[in-house]
Write a protein that holds these residues in place. Structure first.
Motif, short mmCIF file in Angstrom:
data_model
loop_
_atom_site.label_atom_id
_atom_site.label_comp_id
_atom_site.label_asym_id
_atom_site.label_seq_id
_atom_site.Cartn_x
_atom_site.Cartn_y
_atom_site.Cartn_z
N HIS A 1 -7.49 20.29 3.45
CA HIS A 1 -8.36 21.42 3.17
C HIS A 1 -7.19 22.68 2.97
O HIS A 1 -6.33 23.03 3.84
CB HIS A 1 -9.27 21.84 4.24
N SER A 2 -7.27 23.11 1.90
CA SER A 2 -6.11 24.37 1.58
C SER A 2 -6.97 25.59 1.98
O SER A 2 -7.97 25.56 2.40
CB SER A 2 -5.62 24.23 0.11
N GLN A 3 -6.46 26.62 1.52
CA GLN A 3 -6.76 28.03 1.75
C GLN A 3 -6.53 28.42 3.18
O GLN A 3 -5.55 28.51 3.49
CB GLN A 3 -8.17 28.29 1.10
N LYS A 4 -7.81 28.73 3.71
CA LYS A 4 -7.73 29.42 5.04
C LYS A 4 -7.40 28.19 6.21
O LYS A 4 -6.49 28.22 6.90
CB LYS A 4 -8.87 30.12 5.52
N GLU A 5 -7.93 27.20 5.96
CA GLU A 5 -7.86 26.05 7.13
C GLU A 5 -6.49 25.55 6.95
O GLU A 5 -5.93 25.37 8.32
CB GLU A 5 -8.88 25.10 6.91
N LYS A 6 -5.87 25.20 5.99
CA LYS A 6 -4.69 24.44 5.67
C LYS A 6 -4.34 23.22 6.73
O LYS A 6 -3.50 23.49 7.52
CB LYS A 6 -3.53 25.63 5.96
N ALA A 7 -5.29 22.30 6.55
CA ALA A 7 -5.28 21.20 7.78
C ALA A 7 -5.54 19.94 7.03
O ALA A 7 -6.41 19.76 6.40
CB ALA A 7 -5.77 21.35 8.86
N VAL A 8 -5.04 18.79 7.52
CA VAL A 8 -5.37 17.53 7.26
C VAL A 8 -6.52 17.06 8.02
O VAL A 8 -6.71 17.36 9.12
CB VAL A 8 -4.23 16.37 7.48
N MET B 1 0.71 -1.02 0.05
CA MET B 1 -0.14 -0.04 0.23
C MET B 1 0.88 1.40 -0.01
O MET B 1 1.83 1.45 0.59
CB MET B 1 -0.96 -0.09 1.19
N ARG B 2 0.40 2.43 -0.66
CA ARG B 2 1.22 3.48 -0.76
C ARG B 2 0.36 4.57 -0.05
O ARG B 2 -1.10 4.42 -0.03
CB ARG B 2 1.53 3.92 -2.22
N TYR B 3 0.89 5.64 0.20
CA TYR B 3 0.10 6.81 0.81
C TYR B 3 0.24 8.15 0.09
O TYR B 3 1.23 8.32 -0.38
CB TYR B 3 0.69 6.93 2.31
N TRP B 4 -0.63 8.96 0.11
CA TRP B 4 -0.94 10.15 -0.50
C TRP B 4 -1.56 11.40 0.23
O TRP B 4 -2.06 10.99 1.20
CB TRP B 4 -1.74 9.80 -2.02
N LEU B 5 -1.46 12.44 -0.47
CA LEU B 5 -2.11 13.56 0.12
C LEU B 5 -2.99 14.29 -1.13
O LEU B 5 -2.60 14.72 -2.09
CB LEU B 5 -1.31 14.74 0.69
N PHE B 6 -4.33 14.58 -1.02
CA PHE B 6 -4.94 15.07 -1.70
C PHE B 6 -5.59 16.58 -1.23
O PHE B 6 -6.14 16.48 -0.14
CB PHE B 6 -6.36 14.33 -2.10
N LYS B 7 -5.11 17.57 -1.95
CA LYS B 7 -5.52 19.01 -1.52
C LYS B 7 -6.70 19.24 -2.25
O LYS B 7 -6.94 19.12 -3.45
CB LYS B 7 -4.34 19.91 -1.97
N SER C 1 -1.19 19.43 -5.86
CA SER C 1 -2.48 19.34 -5.56
C SER C 1 -2.64 17.37 -4.98
O SER C 1 -3.45 17.48 -4.22
CB SER C 1 -3.71 19.63 -6.31
N VAL C 2 -1.65 16.92 -5.64
CA VAL C 2 -1.68 15.46 -5.12
C VAL C 2 -0.22 15.09 -4.95
O VAL C 2 0.85 15.40 -5.78
CB VAL C 2 -2.23 14.42 -6.53
N GLN C 3 0.15 14.64 -3.94
CA GLN C 3 1.55 14.47 -3.34
C GLN C 3 1.68 12.94 -2.67
O GLN C 3 0.68 12.54 -1.97
CB GLN C 3 2.01 15.44 -2.20
N PRO C 4 2.91 12.48 -2.82
CA PRO C 4 2.98 11.04 -2.12
C PRO C 4 3.28 11.41 -0.60
O PRO C 4 3.82 12.51 -0.16
CB PRO C 4 4.32 10.57 -2.93
N LEU D 1 9.04 15.70 9.98
CA LEU D 1 7.99 15.93 8.83
C LEU D 1 8.75 17.10 7.98
O LEU D 1 8.31 17.47 6.96
CB LEU D 1 6.67 16.43 9.19
N ALA D 2 10.09 17.48 8.17
CA ALA D 2 10.82 18.50 7.30
C ALA D 2 10.81 17.93 6.01
O ALA D 2 10.65 19.03 5.13
CB ALA D 2 12.10 18.84 7.89
N GLU D 3 10.99 16.88 5.74
CA GLU D 3 11.29 16.39 4.19
C GLU D 3 9.63 16.02 3.59
O GLU D 3 9.63 15.75 2.55
CB GLU D 3 12.04 15.19 4.12
N MET D 4 8.85 16.48 4.28
CA MET D 4 7.32 15.89 3.56
C MET D 4 7.12 16.70 2.47
O MET D 4 7.38 18.06 2.49
CB MET D 4 6.32 16.23 4.63
N SER D 5 6.39 16.04 1.28
CA SER D 5 6.06 17.04 0.21
C SER D 5 5.30 18.25 0.37
O SER D 5 5.31 19.05 -0.19
CB SER D 5 5.26 16.15 -1.09
N LEU D 6 4.41 18.35 1.37
CA LEU D 6 3.60 19.35 1.85
C LEU D 6 4.47 20.59 2.35
O LEU D 6 3.76 21.70 2.17
CB LEU D 6 2.73 18.91 2.75
N VAL D 7 5.53 20.20 3.02
CA VAL D 7 6.20 21.23 3.42
C VAL D 7 7.09 21.89 2.12
O VAL D 7 7.42 22.85 2.26
CB VAL D 7 7.33 20.73 4.54
#
Length: 140
Positions: free
Chosen positions: A53-60, A1-7, A119-122, A107-113
């Motif tokens: 959630h992007s924009q104002k909230e900026k949170a998983v 299984m792989r993991y992703w982030l959807f914004k 918009s789609v990241q590993p 988490l310094a190397e996380m794609s989100l950082v």
């Protein structure tokens, strides 16, 4: 299984909208970035992702699962664009903000950082587990 982030911008498609789709899920359509599209082409059924959630909230805010492998994006006639379908699995007990993620040196190397605009990241297994722990949410 792989993991992703959807914004997603909650004013366009919110976590509640995703939950409301139920088991059938929804196409993650409209992505017009080649790198994000290529990530979706790598996804397999059952892969998990953070709903961010992007924009104002900026949170998983939740966890989703890929419920349909990459296929043509129905929002365009241009055959260059593919997407996957995702369904909501569970809400985060405690949303994890971008500020919290950036403040955690693990988490310094996380794609989100590092690539916050994509918009789609590993997401690595370690990042997955750490963010779930920060959100007091079961990673499985």
């Amino acid at each position: 299984m792989r993991y992703w982030l959807f914004k997603s911008e909650p004013s366009t498609w919110s976590w509640q909208d995703q939950i409301d789709k139920g088991e059938q899920g929804e196409e993650w359509d409209g992505v017009r970035n080649y790198q994000a599209r290529n990530f979706m082409r790598q996804m397999a059924l059952g892969d998990r992702g953070f709903f961010y959630h992007s924009q104002k909230e900026k949170a998983v805010v939740g966890i989703v699962e890929v419920c349909a492998a990459a296929h043509p994006d129905s929002s365009t006639d241009d055959d260059r664009w593919d997407c996957v379908d995702i369904k909501a699995i569970r809400s985060f007990t405690q949303p994890v903000t971008l500020e919290q993620i950036k403040a955690d040196p693990r988490l310094a190397e996380m794609s989100l950082v590092k690539s916050s605009r994509l918009s789609v990241q590993p997401v690595s297994l370690e990042e997955w587990q750490l963010v779930c722990a920060l959100g007091q949410t079961d990673p499985d």
